[in-house]
Design a protein around this motif. Structure first.
Motif, short mmCIF file in Angstrom:
data_model
loop_
_atom_site.label_atom_id
_atom_site.label_comp_id
_atom_site.label_asym_id
_atom_site.label_seq_id
_atom_site.Cartn_x
_atom_site.Cartn_y
_atom_site.Cartn_z
N MET A 212 31.55 -34.44 -7.72
CA MET A 212 30.16 -34.08 -7.50
C MET A 212 29.46 -34.04 -8.85
SD MET A 212 28.64 -30.61 -5.70
CE MET A 212 29.14 -31.02 -4.05
N ASP A 213 28.34 -34.73 -8.97
CA ASP A 213 27.61 -34.71 -10.23
C ASP A 213 26.87 -33.38 -10.40
OD1 ASP A 213 25.57 -35.13 -8.39
OD2 ASP A 213 24.44 -36.41 -9.73
N ILE A 214 26.45 -33.10 -11.61
CA ILE A 214 25.87 -31.80 -11.94
C ILE A 214 24.60 -31.51 -11.15
CG2 ILE A 214 24.55 -32.55 -13.94
CD1 ILE A 214 26.54 -29.31 -13.70
N ASP A 215 23.78 -32.53 -10.91
CA ASP A 215 22.53 -32.32 -10.16
C ASP A 215 22.82 -31.92 -8.71
OD1 ASP A 215 20.92 -32.89 -12.35
OD2 ASP A 215 20.88 -35.03 -11.89
N ALA A 216 23.78 -32.59 -8.10
CA ALA A 216 24.15 -32.26 -6.72
C ALA A 216 24.79 -30.87 -6.66
CB ALA A 216 25.10 -33.31 -6.16
N LEU A 217 25.58 -30.54 -7.67
CA LEU A 217 26.23 -29.24 -7.73
C LEU A 217 25.18 -28.12 -7.81
CD1 LEU A 217 29.01 -27.76 -8.15
CD2 LEU A 217 28.52 -27.93 -10.58
N VAL A 218 24.22 -28.28 -8.71
CA VAL A 218 23.16 -27.27 -8.87
C VAL A 218 22.33 -27.18 -7.60
CG1 VAL A 218 21.06 -26.71 -10.15
CG2 VAL A 218 23.11 -27.43 -11.38
N GLU A 219 22.02 -28.30 -7.00
CA GLU A 219 21.23 -28.30 -5.77
C GLU A 219 21.95 -27.52 -4.66
OE1 GLU A 219 18.32 -28.65 -3.04
OE2 GLU A 219 18.17 -29.09 -5.18
N ARG A 220 23.26 -27.76 -4.52
CA ARG A 220 24.02 -27.05 -3.47
C ARG A 220 24.09 -25.55 -3.77
NH1 ARG A 220 24.81 -26.35 1.64
NH2 ARG A 220 26.87 -25.56 2.11
N ILE A 221 24.28 -25.19 -5.02
CA ILE A 221 24.28 -23.77 -5.40
C ILE A 221 22.95 -23.14 -5.05
CG2 ILE A 221 24.31 -22.19 -7.37
CD1 ILE A 221 26.39 -24.08 -8.67
N ASN A 222 21.85 -23.84 -5.33
CA ASN A 222 20.52 -23.32 -5.03
C ASN A 222 20.27 -23.19 -3.54
OD1 ASN A 222 19.83 -23.01 -7.72
ND2 ASN A 222 18.90 -25.04 -7.87
N VAL A 223 20.75 -24.16 -2.78
CA VAL A 223 20.62 -24.08 -1.31
C VAL A 223 21.34 -22.83 -0.79
CG1 VAL A 223 21.36 -25.16 0.85
CG2 VAL A 223 20.26 -26.54 -0.91
N LEU A 224 22.54 -22.62 -1.26
CA LEU A 224 23.30 -21.45 -0.83
C LEU A 224 22.66 -20.14 -1.31
CD1 LEU A 224 26.92 -22.80 -1.37
CD2 LEU A 224 25.79 -22.36 0.82
N ALA A 225 22.07 -20.15 -2.49
CA ALA A 225 21.39 -18.96 -3.00
C ALA A 225 20.18 -18.61 -2.14
CB ALA A 225 20.97 -19.16 -4.45
N ARG A 226 19.40 -19.63 -1.78
CA ARG A 226 18.24 -19.39 -0.91
C ARG A 226 18.68 -18.88 0.46
NH1 ARG A 226 16.35 -23.96 -3.67
NH2 ARG A 226 17.16 -25.38 -2.10
N LYS A 227 19.73 -19.48 0.99
CA LYS A 227 20.22 -19.05 2.30
C LYS A 227 20.73 -17.61 2.23
CE LYS A 227 23.15 -20.13 6.18
NZ LYS A 227 24.20 -20.93 6.75
N HIS A 228 21.43 -17.29 1.15
CA HIS A 228 21.93 -15.92 0.98
C HIS A 228 20.78 -14.92 0.94
CE1 HIS A 228 24.35 -12.59 -0.43
NE2 HIS A 228 23.55 -12.46 -1.49
N LYS A 229 19.71 -15.29 0.26
CA LYS A 229 18.55 -14.41 0.14
C LYS A 229 17.82 -14.24 1.47
CE LYS A 229 14.32 -13.85 -2.54
NZ LYS A 229 13.46 -14.43 -3.56
N ASN A 230 17.71 -15.33 2.24
CA ASN A 230 16.93 -15.30 3.46
C ASN A 230 17.69 -14.80 4.69
OD1 ASN A 230 14.65 -16.28 2.17
ND2 ASN A 230 15.27 -18.41 2.47
N GLU A 231 18.91 -15.27 4.86
CA GLU A 231 19.60 -14.93 6.11
C GLU A 231 21.04 -14.51 5.93
OE1 GLU A 231 20.71 -19.04 8.10
OE2 GLU A 231 18.70 -19.12 7.22
N GLY A 232 21.57 -14.65 4.75
CA GLY A 232 22.96 -14.28 4.52
C GLY A 232 23.88 -15.48 4.67
N LEU A 233 25.07 -15.34 4.10
CA LEU A 233 26.04 -16.42 4.12
C LEU A 233 27.25 -16.04 4.97
CD1 LEU A 233 26.13 -17.35 0.32
CD2 LEU A 233 24.89 -18.54 2.13
N THR A 234 27.87 -17.05 5.53
CA THR A 234 29.14 -16.82 6.21
C THR A 234 30.21 -16.64 5.13
OG1 THR A 234 29.76 -19.15 6.27
CG2 THR A 234 28.45 -18.33 8.13
N GLU A 235 31.38 -16.20 5.53
CA GLU A 235 32.47 -16.02 4.58
C GLU A 235 32.83 -17.35 3.92
OE1 GLU A 235 37.10 -14.64 4.72
OE2 GLU A 235 35.68 -13.57 6.00
N GLU A 236 32.82 -18.42 4.69
CA GLU A 236 33.13 -19.75 4.17
C GLU A 236 32.08 -20.20 3.14
OE1 GLU A 236 32.98 -24.05 6.13
OE2 GLU A 236 34.62 -22.82 6.93
N GLU A 237 30.82 -19.94 3.43
CA GLU A 237 29.75 -20.31 2.51
C GLU A 237 29.82 -19.48 1.22
OE1 GLU A 237 26.26 -21.84 5.53
OE2 GLU A 237 26.57 -19.68 5.26
#
Length: 66
Positions: A1-26
């Protein structure tokens, strides 16, 4: 995974964590991605430090360094 895709996925998970929470897998994925990102930063920083060349500067009679 390239660095841009890595950062994008981290940001997606951060937004989801802030808005609705993450599953254990996430949460586990987020932790793993963060570790990959931090290891990349550490490796790049180490390479920069390793490439520094120390040079002794000569002094002239005035005490000033060139």
């Amino acid at each position: 995974m390239d660095i841009d895709a890595l950062v994008e996925r981290i940001n997606v998970l951060a937004r989801k964590h802030k808005n609705e929470g993450l599953t254990e897998e996430e949460s586990k994925e987020r932790s793993e991605l963060r570790e990959v990102y931090l290891n990349n930063i550490r490796r790049n920083f180490r390479q920069q430090l390793d490439s520094i060349e120390w040079v002794d500067e000569e002094k002239d009679g005035s005490g000033l360094k060139h």
